[in-house]
Design an enzyme around this catalytic site. Structure first.
Site, PDB file in Angstrom:
ATOM      1  N   CYS A 119     -16.712  70.917 -26.228  1.00  0.00           N
ATOM      2  CA  CYS A 119     -16.664  69.503 -26.613  1.00  0.00           C
ATOM      3  C   CYS A 119     -15.264  69.121 -27.085  1.00  0.00           C
ATOM      4  CB  CYS A 119     -17.691  69.238 -27.714  1.00  0.00           C
ATOM      5  SG  CYS A 119     -17.832  67.502 -28.169  1.00  0.00           S
ATOM      6  N   CYS A 215     -25.125  70.061 -32.181  1.00  0.00           N
ATOM      7  CA  CYS A 215     -25.567  68.690 -32.449  1.00  0.00           C
ATOM      8  C   CYS A 215     -26.702  68.212 -31.557  1.00  0.00           C
ATOM      9  CB  CYS A 215     -24.382  67.736 -32.360  1.00  0.00           C
ATOM     10  SG  CYS A 215     -23.635  67.609 -30.713  1.00  0.00           S
TER      11      CYS A 215
END
Length: 370
Positions: A119, A215
């Site tokens: 990410c 997440c």
């Protein structure tokens, strides 16, 4: 109070009121404080939040996540209360392709992924840096606990002062080109300092808990991967290192290298997962000594400072690893390197990152192949 929390100027040749800073805001305490601190120091702050997942509503109420639902609202609320502009960008499709699908495919290769690095490497840095340029800003600021040191035009990435919060391991794939525009104002502080600043700025999220784990995983890892890659829950064989069948497994998604518990087989000695053979849908197990090794092959190298042949370093093989002494060596294979540890290490997992340090400085690293 702000005199206690001095930071290096974001740019040496520009005053704060002339410097436009895009702050990546996840909705958490750290990035919110970074934005509020810079605003109060006179910088022209623009907050940007990326909607990465959860538009279907599944992640919106989940605690300990980031970049969705409540977190987006929190980021917007901080920007409004402090007094700087805030933009929300929908990056859900890009995030799904670059991070979530990569997460699943890495597991399907029998490896253990680190989606946070992917990410940072793609969506947060590559894409947000382009947004920064498009907005005509001078720098991109994040709330990461890591230090950026610049001397004689050379930029170094270093561990945070707060070692319990240091995030340098997750930023090893950051390039020199990216570091030119990136700034990390929190790297010289402790988490307790950031909490104090959040209260000083009267931020509504001053007591908000830190984001935890991955997440986008709202359930267990195995359930998440099973949805993304149904073949990961196909039954298969558990075999020893000689190929002898010891039992049956309920899907390779339930196993990772070094695992001992939950194998579902009885044996006269403790057995650990040695390897996951995705081609044959087999989980290979063996005694602990098979998992002890010194030699590591890494790929997709990113060196912030090119190591010399045989360079002595400290390497971290997972985020919680305190570090092991090692040397770095070249190989005949392109974009790969060999890392030789001084001492045996247990359970080196393909798919994890091997990050090299020289004292406090991040030299770089790569992804573990074997």
């Amino acid at each position: 109070m702000l005199k206690e929390f001095e930071i290096e100027p974001l740019l040496k040749d520009k005053a704060p009121h002339q410097t436009k800073a895009v702050v990546a805001m996840s909705g958490g305490v750290d990035s919110s404080v970074a934005a509020a601190l810079l605003h109060n120091l006179g910088y022209k702050v623009v907050g940007v939040t990326l909607q990465l997942y959860g538009t279907d509503g599944n992640a919106n109420a989940r605690k300990g996540a980031c970049c969705a639902g409540q977190d987006i609202y929190d980021a917007k609320r901080v920007a409004e209360s402090v007094g700087f502009p805030h933009y929300l960008l929908n990056y859900e499709e890009i995030f799904k392709k670059e991070v979530i699908e990569d997460f699943a495919s890495t597991y399907m290769r029998g490896e253990t992924p680190i989606p946070c690095v992917r990410c940072n490497q793609t969506v947060k840095f590559r894409d947000l840096l382009q947004v920064t340029k498009n907005l005509g800003a001078d720098v991109l600021v994040t709330g990461h606990y890591v230090r950026r040191l610049e001397k004689n035009g050379e930029v170094k990435l270093c561990r945070s002062i707060d070692k319990s919060k240091d995030q340098s391991y997750f930023l090893f794939a950051t390039t020199q080109e990216q570091l030119k525009l990136l700034r990390f104002p929190l790297g010289g502080f402790y988490k307790s300092d950031i909490r104090k600043l959040a209260k000083y700025f009267s931020l509504q999220i001053s007591e908000k808990q830190d984001s935890q784990d991955i997440c986008f995983v709202s359930e267990s890892y195995s359930k998440t991967i099973a949805k993304l890659a149904p073949q990961s829950v196909q039954k298969g064989k558990i075999v020893d290192v000689n190929g002898k069948v010891l039992g049956e497994h309920s899907g390779i998604v339930n196993f990772t290298v070094g695992q001992r518990k939950g194998l579902g087989i009885a044996h006269n000695e403790p057995l650990y997962v040695i390897k996951i053979n995705t081609e044959n849908n087999e989980v290979i197990v063996g005694p602990i000594n098979v998992l002890m090794q010194k030699k590591i092959l890494i790929k997709e190298l990113n060196w912030l400072e090119q190591p010399k042949e045989g360079m002595e370093v400290t390497v971290k093989l997972r985020s919680s690893h305190v570090g092991s002494l090692a040397t770095i060596h070249s190989t005949d294979e392109k974009n790969k390197a060999c890392v030789i540890l001084n001492d045996d290490y247990f359970g080196i997992s393909p798919g994890q990152a091997c990050v090299a340090y020289k004292d406090e400085q991040v030299i770089g690293g790569g992804w573990i192949c074997s």
